[in-house]
Motif scaffolding. Structure first.
Motif, PDB file in Angstrom:
ATOM      1  N   PRO A  31       7.805  -9.623  12.009  1.00  0.00           N
ATOM      2  CA  PRO A  31       6.553 -10.034  11.363  1.00  0.00           C
ATOM      3  C   PRO A  31       5.363  -9.647  12.240  1.00  0.00           C
ATOM      4  O   PRO A  31       5.391  -9.827  13.455  1.00  0.00           O
TER       5      PRO A  31
ATOM      6  N   ALA B 218      12.538  -3.657   9.608  1.00  0.00           N
ATOM      7  CA  ALA B 218      11.630  -4.019   8.515  1.00  0.00           C
ATOM      8  C   ALA B 218      10.416  -4.715   9.118  1.00  0.00           C
ATOM      9  O   ALA B 218      10.536  -5.783   9.722  1.00  0.00           O
TER      10      ALA B 218
ATOM     11  N   LEU C   3      15.354  -9.011   1.489  1.00  0.00           N
ATOM     12  CA  LEU C   3      15.297  -7.557   1.378  1.00  0.00           C
ATOM     13  C   LEU C   3      16.672  -6.971   1.044  1.00  0.00           C
ATOM     14  O   LEU C   3      16.806  -6.133   0.140  1.00  0.00           O
TER      15      LEU C   3
ATOM     16  N   THR D  48       6.741 -15.318   4.780  1.00  0.00           N
ATOM     17  CA  THR D  48       6.883 -13.894   5.092  1.00  0.00           C
ATOM     18  C   THR D  48       8.314 -13.570   5.502  1.00  0.00           C
ATOM     19  O   THR D  48       8.896 -12.553   5.072  1.00  0.00           O
TER      20      THR D  48
ATOM     21  N   ASN E 141       2.213  -8.010   2.761  1.00  0.00           N
ATOM     22  CA  ASN E 141       1.759  -9.067   1.862  1.00  0.00           C
ATOM     23  C   ASN E 141       0.327  -8.780   1.424  1.00  0.00           C
ATOM     24  O   ASN E 141      -0.532  -8.466   2.266  1.00  0.00           O
TER      25      ASN E 141
ATOM     26  N   LEU F 131      13.933  -7.916  11.412  1.00  0.00           N
ATOM     27  CA  LEU F 131      12.699  -8.292  10.726  1.00  0.00           C
ATOM     28  C   LEU F 131      11.620  -8.591  11.765  1.00  0.00           C
ATOM     29  O   LEU F 131      11.756  -9.531  12.559  1.00  0.00           O
TER      30      LEU F 131
ATOM     31  N   LEU G 273       7.073  -6.715   8.620  1.00  0.00           N
ATOM     32  CA  LEU G 273       6.512  -7.615   7.604  1.00  0.00           C
ATOM     33  C   LEU G 273       5.057  -7.884   7.962  1.00  0.00           C
ATOM     34  O   LEU G 273       4.757  -8.702   8.847  1.00  0.00           O
ATOM     35  N   ASP G 274       4.140  -7.195   7.322  1.00  0.00           N
ATOM     36  CA  ASP G 274       2.710  -7.322   7.599  1.00  0.00           C
ATOM     37  C   ASP G 274       2.143  -8.447   6.743  1.00  0.00           C
ATOM     38  O   ASP G 274       1.999  -8.314   5.527  1.00  0.00           O
ATOM     39  N   ASP G 275       1.808  -9.551   7.410  1.00  0.00           N
ATOM     40  CA  ASP G 275       1.306 -10.728   6.685  1.00  0.00           C
ATOM     41  C   ASP G 275      -0.207 -10.654   6.559  1.00  0.00           C
ATOM     42  O   ASP G 275      -0.930 -11.513   7.055  1.00  0.00           O
TER      43      ASP G 275
ATOM     44  N   LEU H 186       7.011  -4.072   4.551  1.00  0.00           N
ATOM     45  CA  LEU H 186       6.719  -5.050   3.501  1.00  0.00           C
ATOM     46  C   LEU H 186       5.363  -5.650   3.823  1.00  0.00           C
ATOM     47  O   LEU H 186       5.215  -6.401   4.802  1.00  0.00           O
TER      48      LEU H 186
ATOM     49  N   ARG I  13      10.680 -13.300   2.606  1.00  0.00           N
ATOM     50  CA  ARG I  13      10.651 -11.984   1.948  1.00  0.00           C
ATOM     51  C   ARG I  13      11.620 -11.032   2.652  1.00  0.00           C
ATOM     52  O   ARG I  13      12.329 -10.262   2.016  1.00  0.00           O
ATOM     53  N   GLY I  14      11.612 -11.094   3.969  1.00  0.00           N
ATOM     54  CA  GLY I  14      12.511 -10.234   4.721  1.00  0.00           C
ATOM     55  C   GLY I  14      13.970 -10.602   4.515  1.00  0.00           C
ATOM     56  O   GLY I  14      14.838  -9.713   4.397  1.00  0.00           O
TER      57      GLY I  14
END
Length: 644
Positions: A10, A37, A82, A75, A66, A8, A39-41, A64, A78-79
């Motif tokens: 971020p 994965a 997944l 955030t 946001n 993950l 994770l675009d915040d 993913l 969320r990962g």
């Protein structure tokens, strides 16, 4: 090994750092399968958002995104959700990984059933930092990050150590631990910081351990996303964490004090030593104190380098961050930034000897034995190397070091029995085993067993030879840069005030009481004298109170000459009541253009007489006598000049 691991990443800011991270992930081969994965915040950088969308569009990563900024903990949660059956790695977007990194992390995390997380070493990972702990370490000059990871993998293969907490820049978390302890506490920790510590402490209460994977190194730039908001967020969340777990910070401090990762860091430092080409190396042994001896060590290193020799300096590891009285640290001049070369003696003396031999040690120079573990004093013999000994003070026969007794003046350097009574009554700088008699016996063994013994002045050499019959001591002045002789002082009209520079840290052995007596006498008789302390004293306030003393305060060595010159003094004054073996501040006075008054004792008197650059003063604790001598010299009644 798990079938698939979710890595993950971020992202929020930092296109260059994120690109380097993801490219390293895609390029580093592993046996373990992983899904990256991203994770675009809600990144505020359009180019960054477009870059990760492009990777996702090519099927290289899972994205993913946001719709609005949720903060780091939410955030990451969320990962975590997944794939609820997979282990995860929390990996900051400002990291770089290397081949096999995930395999080694996973092996560490699954090496015992109660391990919940595994963290690698890094250049910037607080308690897991290398080479220096709790620092953001600069890039090393002798080894690349990829080479470092390979060294960690080779030298610490399979090594696992317990941590008080994982470090969130790169944190492998087992799914069974996540399921047991729950996800990050996004409600308490908001935008981020300390949420991983909270997770580790909550899971530890349930019996989970958090470990270091000692065979993994991950490069970490640090703080690419938070920027200026880092400090207030960190302070707020640490306060929240401390209220929830009041024993956490004390436990981390104690863990840091014990430093259970030292041997793993040292393994890599030693591996870096092996990469060096051996060259003739002089091993210096000394105490770790500041002052003239430390300066001589620095100068000697420069002299040896100019002659084609490297140096390896062994110092007691007892200072700030040190480990204890039976530890030494090695500072190898040809191995930059290897701070973990620390050895416990005598248990690791063979390991130390092997490392010194690997560097190419050819001889040992013993500069001082104080605070040095006794086993180190036999180093030359164990390695079959010659040893030279350098005398810097009189600790060889005087535990008070400077031969000053309760009269606050130089003693007659009597027998060990009389010295012992002085030590018992007045204390000492160190307590030798066997008392003064034991000290003299051990010193005799070391000195007479040396290939050569040197002292920086003839006076010091003579004193040593008187105390140790059969010993030959060479007078070898300390090497110093050449300088022009100080000019003769200008003519004095007999009325204007004469300013005298008193240079250095003026404690009792440097004549503090004499200086105060001089100042009081000058004030009482209204003499045309004032004193400028370039440095500080044992009691600045008492000197100021005389109305005749000005004090500059402590200064750095490279500021000395300019500071002395700024005082516009007519001469310098040296009032040491012990027989100094050299006196660097005398040289500073001369280089600043000042001739010197100095008690006719030790190297100060010897050097003034030999050069003629001043006036030797009869040893006296009477301030009036010193003042009269100065005034007589400026009146022309006492001449300076070399002794005949």
């Amino acid at each position: 090994m798990p079938p698939v691991v979710d890595v993950l990443v971020p992202v929020y800011r930092g296109l260059a750092e994120t690109r380097a991270c993801l490219e390293s992930l895609l390029a580093a081969p592993n046996q373990a399968a992983m899904e990256i994965a991203v994770l675009d915040d809600a990144s505020p950088e359009p180019e960054l958002a477009a870059y990760v969308r492009g990777l996702a569009g090519r099927g290289l990563v899972t994205l993913l995104a946001n719709p609005a900024n949720l903060g780091f903990p939410a955030t990451m949660n969320r990962g975590f959700a997944l794939h609820p059956d997979r282990d995860v790695v929390v990996l900051n977007s400002d990291t770089v990984v290397f081949p096999g990194w995930l395999d080694r992390l996973a092996r560490a995390a699954h090496s015992a059933p109660d391990i919940g997380s595994a963290t690698p070493f890094s250049n910037n990972a607080t308690i897991c930092s290398y080479p220096r702990v709790n620092q953001d370490n600069e890039a090393l000059q002798d080894v690349s990050p990829a080479e470092l990871d390979a060294l960690f993998a080779a030298r610490n293969a399979g090594a696992v150590r317990d941590l008080p907490t994982a470090v969130g820049f790169c944190m492998y978390v087992r799914r069974d631990c996540l399921a047991d302890a729950g996800y990050f506490d996004e409600h308490t920790f908001g935008t981020g910081y300390a949420e991983e510590n909270d997770f580790c402490l909550r899971s530890a209460r349930l019996g989970w351990r958090h470990v270091l994977a000692g065979d993994v190194f991950v490069r970490h730039s640090g703080q690419a996303s938070f920027g200026a908001a880092r400090k207030p967020a960190l302070e707020r969340n640490l306060a929240l964490l401390e209220r929830r777990f009041p024993l956490y910070l004390p436990s981390v401090l104690e863990w840091n004090r014990q430093d259970p990762l030292l041997d793993l860091r040292r393994n890599v430092d030693r591996a870096r030593l092996e990469r060096l080409r051996p060259q003739p190396t002089v091993v210096q042994v000394c105490h770790g104190l500041s002052g003239g001896t430390a300066r001589r060590l620095r100068d000697e290193r420069a002299e040896l380098a100019a002659a084609g020799f490297a140096t390896a300096t062994l110092l007691p590891d007892t200072g700030e961050g040190g480990r204890g009285p039976d530890w030494v640290r090695l500072e190898a001049g040809q191995a930059p930034d290897c701070p973990n070369l620390r050895y416990r003696l005598p248990q690791e003396q063979d390991l130390l000897a092997a490392d010194l031999a690997r560097l190419g040690a050819t001889e040992v120079r013993l500069h001082h034995f104080m605070d040095v573990p006794p086993a180190l004093l036999d180093l030359a013999g164990r390695m079959g190397l010659p040893q030279d000994t350098v005398v810097h003070d009189f600790a060889w026969f005087c535990p008070r070091i400077n031969c000053i007794d309760d009269t606050r003046r130089h003693c007659a350097e009597p027998s060990p029995e009389v010295c012992q009574r002085c030590v018992d009554a007045n204390g000492a700088d160190f307590r030798p085993e066997g008392g003064v008699a034991g000290l003299v016996e051990r010193s005799s063994r070391i000195l007479l067993g040396s290939r050569r013994v040197a002292a920086p002045s003839a006076d010091a050499a003579g004193r040593m030879m008187r105390h140790f019959p059969g010993l030959s001591v060479m007078a070898v002045p300390h090497g110093e840069p050449p300088f022009a002789p100080p000019p003769a002082p200008p003519a004095w009209d007999g009325r204007s005030r004469l300013r005298l520079a008193v240079i250095g840290a003026i404690g009792p052995h440097k004549g503090y009481e004499v200086l105060k007596a001089c100042a009081l006498d000058a004030a009482r008789r209204d003499l045309p004298l004032e004193f400028r302390v370039v440095g500080f004293s044992a009691d600045d306030a008492a000197l100021y109170a005389t109305g005749r003393v000005h004090i500059t305060g402590e200064y750095a060595e490279d500021e000395a000459l300019e500071l002395i010159a700024s005082q516009r003094c007519h001469a310098a004054l040296f009032l040491s009541v012990w027989p100094e073996t050299w006196c660097y501040t005398l040289t500073q006075a001369w280089r600043a253009g000042l001739r010197a008054f100095g008690f006719d004792l030790g190297a100060v008197g010897e050097r003034i007489r030999a050069t003629g650059w001043g006036w030797p003063v009869p040893l006296s604790l009477d301030g009036q006598a010193v003042n009269d001598h100065v005034l007589a010299a400026f009146s022309g009644r006492i001449q300076s000049g070399p002794s005949r």
